[in-house]
Design a protein around this motif. Structure first.
Motif, short mmCIF file in Angstrom:
data_model
loop_
_atom_site.label_atom_id
_atom_site.label_comp_id
_atom_site.label_asym_id
_atom_site.label_seq_id
_atom_site.Cartn_x
_atom_site.Cartn_y
_atom_site.Cartn_z
N GLU A 44 0.44 -1.02 0.10
CA GLU A 44 0.14 -0.09 0.20
C GLU A 44 0.77 1.32 -0.38
O GLU A 44 0.39 2.19 -0.73
N GLY A 45 2.03 1.21 0.69
CA GLY A 45 2.73 2.53 0.73
C GLY A 45 3.68 2.75 -0.39
O GLY A 45 4.64 3.66 -0.50
N ALA A 46 3.81 1.37 -1.05
CA ALA A 46 5.17 1.92 -2.35
C ALA A 46 4.61 2.52 -3.28
O ALA A 46 3.09 2.33 -3.86
N ALA A 47 5.79 3.17 -3.85
CA ALA A 47 5.71 4.17 -4.82
C ALA A 47 5.39 3.03 -6.57
O ALA A 47 4.72 2.99 -7.61
N LEU A 77 2.25 -10.54 -4.37
CA LEU A 77 2.49 -10.28 -5.48
C LEU A 77 1.17 -9.95 -5.92
O LEU A 77 0.54 -8.58 -6.76
N ASN A 78 0.04 -11.07 -6.18
CA ASN A 78 -2.09 -10.51 -5.89
C ASN A 78 -1.82 -9.51 -5.82
O ASN A 78 -2.45 -8.96 -6.14
N TYR A 79 -1.85 -9.03 -3.89
CA TYR A 79 -2.22 -8.08 -3.25
C TYR A 79 -1.79 -6.69 -4.81
O TYR A 79 -2.52 -5.56 -4.71
N ARG A 115 -4.22 -4.31 -5.79
CA ARG A 115 -4.24 -3.16 -5.69
C ARG A 115 -3.64 -1.98 -6.78
O ARG A 115 -3.19 -0.39 -6.52
N ARG A 116 -3.53 -2.58 -7.99
CA ARG A 116 -2.54 -1.86 -9.61
C ARG A 116 -1.96 -0.60 -9.08
O ARG A 116 -1.49 0.09 -9.58
N ARG A 117 -1.23 -1.14 -8.71
CA ARG A 117 -0.01 -1.14 -7.40
C ARG A 117 0.95 -0.76 -9.27
O ARG A 117 0.94 -1.87 -10.21
N ASP A 118 2.48 0.09 -9.39
CA ASP A 118 3.22 -0.03 -10.74
C ASP A 118 4.53 -1.49 -10.41
O ASP A 118 4.48 -0.95 -9.03
N ARG A 154 10.31 7.29 -8.82
CA ARG A 154 9.42 6.96 -8.42
C ARG A 154 9.74 5.76 -7.20
O ARG A 154 10.73 5.21 -7.62
N GLY A 155 9.74 6.44 -5.96
CA GLY A 155 10.08 5.17 -4.67
C GLY A 155 11.45 5.99 -3.89
O GLY A 155 12.40 6.17 -3.58
N ARG A 156 12.13 7.17 -5.40
CA ARG A 156 13.01 8.40 -4.85
C ARG A 156 12.68 8.59 -3.46
O ARG A 156 11.64 9.77 -3.42
N ALA A 157 13.32 9.36 -2.49
CA ALA A 157 13.45 9.37 -1.30
C ALA A 157 13.70 11.87 -1.37
O ALA A 157 14.18 11.90 -2.58
N LEU A 158 12.12 12.30 -1.24
CA LEU A 158 12.82 13.65 -0.45
C LEU A 158 13.55 13.51 -0.02
O LEU A 158 13.48 13.21 0.92
N CYS A 159 14.19 14.98 -0.55
CA CYS A 159 15.67 15.22 -0.55
C CYS A 159 14.84 17.13 0.46
O CYS A 159 14.53 17.70 -0.76
#
Length: 138
Positions: free
Chosen positions: A36-39, A59-61, A65-68, A132-137
């Motif tokens: 749920e928290g994944a970019a 993987l199914n979840y 959840r239509r995650r990229d 996607r998934g990079r930490a914001l500085c």
């Protein structure tokens, strides 16, 4: 190989959730929170991954959840077998990054981080992930 890729992503500024680090408490709850928290979800497909009930749940979840997703192939043998069944059904329309030709660790258990095949595949993965998934500085 998974830890090698994880460390390379972290060095590039990505936030990486990996079960080795984060599986404390209720297993299903931790996996759901991670998805749920994944970019973007990066399934690392091997024979062991495919045989794991928990990996298939995750993987199914992620699919529900239509995650990229950017799937990685890590086993050199039996690519058709790896990409069959529910793994193939969920990932068949996605672009894979195939790390299976990358070298195994040396006799000291260490990898050559400058190995050309690994560097090339990391470039492919970084391109596929984009920001996607990079930490914001700050």
């Amino acid at each position: 190989m998974v830890l090698r890729i994880t460390e390379a992503l972290r060095r590039c500024g990505y936030v990486v959730w990996i079960d080795v680090d984060m599986m404390v408490g209720a297993l299903n709850q931790r996996m759901a929170e991670a998805v749920e928290g994944a970019a973007v979800v990066v399934p690392c497909i091997t024979r062991a991954y495919k045989a794991s009930v928990n990996c298939m749940k995750e993987l199914n979840y992620a699919d529900q959840r239509r995650r990229d997703m950017v799937p990685l192939i890590l086993d050199a043998a039996d690519r058709a077998g790896l990409l069959s069944g529910q793994v193939g059904l969920i990932t068949s329309n996605l672009i894979y990054v195939d790390f299976s030709a990358c070298a195994a660790p040396g006799p000291d258990g260490r990898f050559d981080e400058a190995e050309p095949a690994f560097v090339a595949k990391m470039r492919e993965l970084l391109h596929a992930l984009g920001p996607r998934g990079r930490a914001l500085c700050p």
